[in-house]
Design an enzyme around this catalytic site. Structure first.
Site, PDB file in Angstrom:
ATOM      1  N   TYR A  18       0.819  -1.224   0.000  1.00 10.51           N
ATOM      2  CA  TYR A  18       0.000   0.000   0.000  1.00 10.51           C
ATOM      3  C   TYR A  18       0.852   1.273   0.000  1.00 10.51           C
ATOM      4  O   TYR A  18       0.591   2.207   0.758  1.00 10.51           O
ATOM      5  CB  TYR A  18      -0.965   0.017   1.203  1.00 10.51           C
ATOM      6  CG  TYR A  18      -1.759  -1.248   1.353  1.00 10.51           C
ATOM      7  CD1 TYR A  18      -2.745  -1.576   0.436  1.00 10.51           C
ATOM      8  CD2 TYR A  18      -1.498  -2.142   2.386  1.00 10.51           C
ATOM      9  CE1 TYR A  18      -3.469  -2.751   0.557  1.00 10.51           C
ATOM     10  CE2 TYR A  18      -2.211  -3.328   2.514  1.00 10.51           C
ATOM     11  CZ  TYR A  18      -3.196  -3.621   1.598  1.00 10.51           C
ATOM     12  OH  TYR A  18      -3.903  -4.775   1.723  1.00 10.51           O
ATOM     13  N   TYR A 144     -13.335  -5.989   5.067  1.00 12.57           N
ATOM     14  CA  TYR A 144     -12.095  -6.173   4.301  1.00 12.57           C
ATOM     15  C   TYR A 144     -11.898  -7.676   4.109  1.00 12.57           C
ATOM     16  O   TYR A 144     -11.933  -8.440   5.070  1.00 12.57           O
ATOM     17  CB  TYR A 144     -10.875  -5.569   5.024  1.00 12.57           C
ATOM     18  CG  TYR A 144      -9.600  -5.862   4.269  1.00 12.57           C
ATOM     19  CD1 TYR A 144      -9.255  -5.099   3.156  1.00 12.57           C
ATOM     20  CD2 TYR A 144      -8.786  -6.943   4.604  1.00 12.57           C
ATOM     21  CE1 TYR A 144      -8.118  -5.393   2.412  1.00 12.57           C
ATOM     22  CE2 TYR A 144      -7.653  -7.244   3.866  1.00 12.57           C
ATOM     23  CZ  TYR A 144      -7.326  -6.468   2.779  1.00 12.57           C
ATOM     24  OH  TYR A 144      -6.208  -6.764   2.034  1.00 12.57           O
ATOM     25  N   ASP A 252     -15.541 -15.160   6.897  1.00 12.17           N
ATOM     26  CA  ASP A 252     -14.121 -14.892   6.661  1.00 12.17           C
ATOM     27  C   ASP A 252     -13.454 -14.756   8.028  1.00 12.17           C
ATOM     28  O   ASP A 252     -13.504 -13.697   8.658  1.00 12.17           O
ATOM     29  CB  ASP A 252     -13.966 -13.619   5.828  1.00 12.17           C
ATOM     30  CG  ASP A 252     -12.500 -13.267   5.591  1.00 12.17           C
ATOM     31  OD1 ASP A 252     -11.624 -13.895   6.214  1.00 12.17           O
ATOM     32  OD2 ASP A 252     -12.237 -12.349   4.788  1.00 12.17           O
ATOM     33  N   LYS A 281      -3.695 -16.398   7.938  1.00 16.57           N
ATOM     34  CA  LYS A 281      -2.912 -15.628   8.899  1.00 16.57           C
ATOM     35  C   LYS A 281      -2.280 -16.497  10.007  1.00 16.57           C
ATOM     36  O   LYS A 281      -1.214 -17.051   9.811  1.00 16.57           O
ATOM     37  CB  LYS A 281      -3.765 -14.493   9.479  1.00 16.57           C
ATOM     38  CG  LYS A 281      -4.033 -13.384   8.443  1.00 16.57           C
ATOM     39  CD  LYS A 281      -4.692 -12.207   9.096  1.00 16.57           C
ATOM     40  CE  LYS A 281      -4.976 -11.075   8.127  1.00 16.57           C
ATOM     41  NZ  LYS A 281      -3.816 -10.296   7.765  1.00 16.57           N
TER      42      LYS A 281
HETATM   43  N1  PLP Z   1      -9.713 -11.493   4.944  1.00 16.95           N
HETATM   44  C1  PLP Z   1      -9.470 -10.819   6.083  1.00 16.95           C
HETATM   45  C2  PLP Z   1     -10.550 -10.703   7.111  1.00 16.95           C
HETATM   46  C3  PLP Z   1      -8.211 -10.240   6.294  1.00 16.95           C
HETATM   47  O1  PLP Z   1      -7.979  -9.547   7.422  1.00 16.95           O
HETATM   48  C4  PLP Z   1      -7.209 -10.407   5.311  1.00 16.95           C
HETATM   49  C5  PLP Z   1      -5.878  -9.792   5.480  1.00 16.95           C
HETATM   50  O2  PLP Z   1      -5.685  -8.798   6.124  1.00 16.95           O
HETATM   51  C6  PLP Z   1      -7.502 -11.115   4.137  1.00 16.95           C
HETATM   52  C7  PLP Z   1      -8.765 -11.662   3.992  1.00 16.95           C
HETATM   53  C8  PLP Z   1      -6.483 -11.304   3.052  1.00 16.95           C
HETATM   54  O3  PLP Z   1      -5.480 -12.152   3.466  1.00 16.95           O
HETATM   55  P1  PLP Z   1      -4.038 -12.149   2.734  1.00 16.95           P
HETATM   56  O4  PLP Z   1      -3.414 -10.828   3.083  1.00 16.95           O
HETATM   57  O5  PLP Z   1      -3.335 -13.329   3.311  1.00 16.95           O
HETATM   58  O6  PLP Z   1      -4.295 -12.281   1.269  1.00 16.95           O
END
Ligand code: PLP
Length: 425
Positions: A18, A144, A252, A281
């Protein structure tokens, strides 16, 4: 290389997350990381308040995780997953299925890819069950889900990247921002769910049901979209609505999974099980990129051939360290640790609530947030917290922390002290 050379080459060749080129924000060279501390190339030691973006829950250089990588290297680092399988991957799938009640596991290579796979599952499921017109998703504002195109399309349409790619992203259905108030806020009682918001969710899902393949949300905690916590009753209602209208529910859990919010998964606050779940993560304890999309047998059966298969799918090194990380998680008293961190964050951040430039202070599990009234000067805040011996990465109006579970009370106190000092600038 010395620190100066690393930083010179970085300036010359590297693109950071970013940022523009050259980046307007200082970059710091790091030499090593151990326990909950990062050691910079100039010798400074910082307590890590970020867990490397939610991932390093056990801290760095954990002996069991280090050993798992070494052991796995002794047999194979990688083999393709098409037509081949191996113990680290099947062990991991069995463990994840046992933890979630979702029996089918697709191993992906990052969180964003796991979200893409979840969306594909939902769209393919709709088509395979004779409802090809159901090609939209419903989500809530403030979310997000990652940076790839499918994931971006369900991020918040205002603070996400919709404006940059507006002609390309599919138009999904956005419910308003869930009212906040869950978790700890100094001076306030936990909010009860807002009946008007529940009614709004119901009306929106009913109005669009015929075109929806799935509802996708981050359970209870919205992370990078604004670090907001919402009442589990909204999630419970979405589960009910999904059932009522024959729509799949995708949770998610990439940020919320593995204990961060005080429950093993965000969905556990609401006592619900999604049809599809994404994890990532902390799955590997912050060692390697790995994520997974899980679904019920019923969803899997309805799909047929799932059209996805990354080159590094099921990478044995990543799966082996994920297995070690989940073993360590099962053995460590994470619930008590997260509770202790939660109490430390609540106590340490409370003084920020009275500061003139602070809009809100909130804590849930091992997540602590100071929301300012204006966007923060990232370089200035980062400099201030580093002066206090702490590593944080603020964004927007947010100075926030999600420290490793291995943090001692003194580490948490140091982090909250640095955050309050930065909010007082
Ligand atoms: N979904 C959520 C809730 C996230 O917080 C993130 C990353 O910050 C992602 C998806 C995307 O994961 P990655 O950065 O491993 O592609």
């Amino acid at each position: 290389m010395d620190a100066e050379e690393i930083l010179r080459l970085d300036r010359e060749h590297v693109w950071h997350p970013y940022t523009a080129v050259p980046s307007g924000v200082p970059v710091h060279a790091v030499r090593g990381a151990e326990g909950v501390r990062l050691t910079l190339a100039d010798g400074r030691e910082l307590v890590d308040g970020m867990s490397s973006w939610w991932a390093a829950i056990h801290g760095y250089r954990h002996p069991r995780l280090d050993q798992a990588v070494r052991d796995q290297l002794g047999s194979m680092a990688h083999v393709m997953f098409g037509g081949l399988t191996h113990e680290p991957a099947v062990r991991l799938a069995r463990t994840l299925a046992g933890m979630t009640g979702l029996g089918r596991v697709f191993l992906a290579d990052s969180g964003s890819v796991a979200v893409e796979v979840a969306i594909k599952m939902a769209l393919q499921h709709a088509a395979a069950t004779g409802r090809p017109g159901r090609s939209r998703l419903l989500t809530v504002r403030g979310g997000y889900h990652g940076d790839t195109f499918g994931a971006m399309s369900v991020c918040d349409p205002v603070n996400g990247m919709h404006h940059l790619f507006s002609g390309v992203l599919p138009g999904h259905v956005f419910a308003p921002l869930p009212p906040g108030g869950y978790g700890f806020r100094p001076g306030t009682l936990p909010e009860s769910p807002d009946a008007a918001y529940l009614a709004e969710l119901s009306a929106l899902v009913a109005a669009h049901a015929g075109e929806l393949a799935a509802i996708i949300v981050e359970p209870v905690v919205q992370g990078a979209g604004g670090m907001r916590f919402y009442h589990p009753a909204y999630l419970r209602r979405l589960r009910e609505l999904a059932d009522e209208h024959g729509v799949l529910l995708i949770a998610d859990e990439i940020a919320t999974g593995f204990g961060r919010t005080g429950e093993m998964f965000g969905c556990d606050h609401a006592g619900i099980r999604p049809d599809i779940m994404c994890v990532g993560k902390a799955l590997t304890g912050g060692y390697m990129t790995l994520a997974a999309t899980l679904c019920t047998e019923e969803v899997a059966d309805g799909i047929g051939v799932l059209m996805h298969g990354p080159t590094y799918m099921g990478n044995p090194l990543a799966a082996a360290v994920a297995n070690a990380s989940l073993d360590v998680l099962a053995e460590r008293p994470w619930r008590e640790e997260v509770k202790r961190i939660e109490a430390g964050l609540a106590e340490g951040l409370a003084p920020a609530a009275g500061l003139p430039a602070v809009r809100d202070v909130r804590v849930l599990g091992a997540i602590g947030v100071i929301e300012m009234t204006e966007p923060v000067d990232v370089a200035r805040v980062q400099h201030a917290v580093m002066e206090h011996g702490v590593w944080l990465r603020p964004f927007g109006r947010l100075i926030y922390t999600m420290p490793p579970y291995a943090c001692e009370p003194a580490d948490v106190e140091r982090i909250t002290g640095a955050m309050v000092a930065a909010a007082s600038l």
